[in-house]
Write a protein that holds these residues in place. Sequence first.
Motif, PDB file in Angstrom:
ATOM      1  N   HIS A 115     -17.672  19.822  -0.295  1.00 16.96           N
ATOM      2  CA  HIS A 115     -18.015  18.573   0.379  1.00 16.96           C
ATOM      3  C   HIS A 115     -18.502  18.917   1.778  1.00 16.96           C
ATOM      4  N   CYS A 116     -19.188  17.982   2.420  1.00 16.38           N
ATOM      5  CA  CYS A 116     -19.680  18.288   3.765  1.00 16.38           C
ATOM      6  C   CYS A 116     -18.581  18.098   4.813  1.00 16.38           C
ATOM      7  N   PHE A 117     -17.440  17.532   4.399  1.00 15.52           N
ATOM      8  CA  PHE A 117     -16.276  17.546   5.293  1.00 15.52           C
ATOM      9  C   PHE A 117     -15.015  17.747   4.459  1.00 15.52           C
ATOM     10  N   PHE A 118     -14.024  18.304   5.061  1.00 15.98           N
ATOM     11  CA  PHE A 118     -12.708  18.405   4.414  1.00 15.98           C
ATOM     12  C   PHE A 118     -11.657  18.502   5.507  1.00 15.98           C
ATOM     13  N   HIS A 119     -10.411  18.665   5.107  1.00 18.85           N
ATOM     14  CA  HIS A 119      -9.324  18.634   6.092  1.00 18.85           C
ATOM     15  C   HIS A 119      -8.576  19.954   6.108  1.00 18.85           C
ATOM     16  N   ARG A 173     -14.600  14.974  -4.507  1.00 22.38           N
ATOM     17  CA  ARG A 173     -15.159  13.710  -4.003  1.00 22.38           C
ATOM     18  C   ARG A 173     -14.185  12.557  -4.148  1.00 22.38           C
ATOM     19  N   LEU A 174     -13.261  12.692  -5.121  1.00 24.69           N
ATOM     20  CA  LEU A 174     -12.306  11.600  -5.355  1.00 24.69           C
ATOM     21  C   LEU A 174     -11.473  11.287  -4.108  1.00 24.69           C
ATOM     22  N   PHE A 175     -11.238  12.318  -3.278  1.00 21.51           N
ATOM     23  CA  PHE A 175     -10.378  12.111  -2.107  1.00 21.51           C
ATOM     24  C   PHE A 175     -11.009  11.185  -1.072  1.00 21.51           C
ATOM     25  N   SER A 176     -12.329  11.063  -1.079  1.00 22.74           N
ATOM     26  CA  SER A 176     -12.947  10.255  -0.023  1.00 22.74           C
ATOM     27  C   SER A 176     -13.691   9.037  -0.553  1.00 22.74           C
ATOM     28  N   GLU A 177     -13.540   8.748  -1.838  1.00 16.16           N
ATOM     29  CA  GLU A 177     -14.276   7.593  -2.381  1.00 16.16           C
ATOM     30  C   GLU A 177     -13.495   6.291  -2.333  1.00 16.16           C
ATOM     31  N   ASN A 178     -12.197   6.386  -2.050  1.00  9.13           N
ATOM     32  CA  ASN A 178     -11.354   5.191  -1.966  1.00  9.13           C
ATOM     33  C   ASN A 178     -11.382   4.343  -3.227  1.00  9.13           C
ATOM     34  N   ASP A 179     -11.416   5.004  -4.366  1.00  8.61           N
ATOM     35  CA  ASP A 179     -11.329   4.286  -5.636  1.00  8.61           C
ATOM     36  C   ASP A 179      -9.843   4.013  -5.909  1.00  8.61           C
ATOM     37  N   GLY A 210       0.823  -1.199   0.000  1.00 10.81           N
ATOM     38  CA  GLY A 210       0.000   0.000   0.000  1.00 10.81           C
ATOM     39  C   GLY A 210       0.859   1.252   0.000  1.00 10.81           C
ATOM     40  N   HIS A 211       0.210   2.407   0.112  1.00 11.17           N
ATOM     41  CA  HIS A 211       0.958   3.655   0.225  1.00 11.17           C
ATOM     42  C   HIS A 211       0.077   4.714   0.831  1.00 11.17           C
ATOM     43  N   ARG A 212       0.671   5.885   1.082  1.00  9.10           N
ATOM     44  CA  ARG A 212      -0.056   6.925   1.802  1.00  9.10           C
ATOM     45  C   ARG A 212      -1.106   7.575   0.906  1.00  9.10           C
ATOM     46  N   HIS A 213      -2.239   7.896   1.502  1.00  3.26           N
ATOM     47  CA  HIS A 213      -3.294   8.631   0.805  1.00  3.26           C
ATOM     48  C   HIS A 213      -2.749  10.012   0.404  1.00  3.26           C
ATOM     49  N   PRO A 214      -3.138  10.529  -0.785  1.00  3.96           N
ATOM     50  CA  PRO A 214      -2.585  11.832  -1.199  1.00  3.96           C
ATOM     51  C   PRO A 214      -2.783  12.925  -0.150  1.00  3.96           C
TER      52      PRO A 214
END
Length: 341
Positions: A207-211, A328-334, A102-106
């Motif tokens: 989005h309804c949440f972000f970082h 949305r791509l950041f939280s869809e885990n595609d 695996g690797h780190r999420h962007p």
Amino acid sequence: MQLKEKIDQLLDEARKIRLQSLEEAEQYRIRLLGRKGELNDLFEEFKQVEPAFKKEIGQALNQLKNAIQEAVQKAKDECGTQNGPKDMDDLDLSRPVDGRIGHRHPLSQVREEIYRIFGKTGFDISDGPEIEDDWHVFTALNFSADHPARDMQDTFFIERTGSTKDVLLRTHTSSVQIRSMMNRSLPIRTLCPGRVYRNEAVSARAHCFFHQVEGLYVDKGVSFADLHDTLLYFAREMFGSDTRIRLRPSYFPFTEPSAEMDIACTICGGKGCTLCKGTGWVEILGCGMVDPNVLENCQIDPGQYSGFAFGMGVERIANLLYRVNDLRLFSENDRRFLAQF
Ligand code: PHE
């Protein structure tokens, strides 16, 4: 059939049997070793055996029992490994991993880069809860009672009492700045990262949440020039050593003066394109000098101390670095998306 023959037959079966699944193994165990199982019947019969044969038959019975148990255990070992470790004793969480899995999420990669950059100038990292009260998210930060951010349309409320005890999902991590100023001794130089929530319709751009990663520096003699130079250093480390920045006057209840920081567009370099809507600049964060009221709310004397604060969205920085056009791509885990980083 004689008792000894029955035992031998079952022993033969136990040695040859290949149980294919955990269910099969359990059925076999119940048939032979269960309370009403065949082995119990044999032990009943064993009671009638003449004393002269007791030793021999007794040994055969024990042998049979062991063989059945072994067959069942073997099946459990083999079938059990398909779904993970066969028992907890085999689970070694400290075992080194072979190679890279695996690797780190962007977003994690970008966040860690922000930590690295500010870490070099002495910022540490603070943590705080996502479920907060009104006081830490709004009141202590100098939001007036009728500020629109307090409205249901922006904030997810969990419990509304109409007081500073309202329970809500934090809309920014400035609440962690308040917690730091309340709990730590001065000077403070800290980053406040975390997930924040806003009641927005989910689309490519919202989005309804972000970082966020927010930052706070409170000490004697902290000036706007310190803020400017810290952010210029950040922008150049993050986006390249020739990056230009500009600070535009803005408004936040908790900073005075307040500004928004733009960087020269990463795509057109300032000439004007669709990303920067022809302006040559893209906004990346909000910042300012901590409002004296906020310092006072946290029992810090604004006559002696001053501070600067800034806050940025991690998704926004990642978008600029990687040109991601849909939040949305950041939280869809595609995996097709994630595997590109
Ligand atoms: N809290 C602000 C936001 O969420 C960002 C910010 C932080 C602005 C610190 C100024 C100073 O938009």
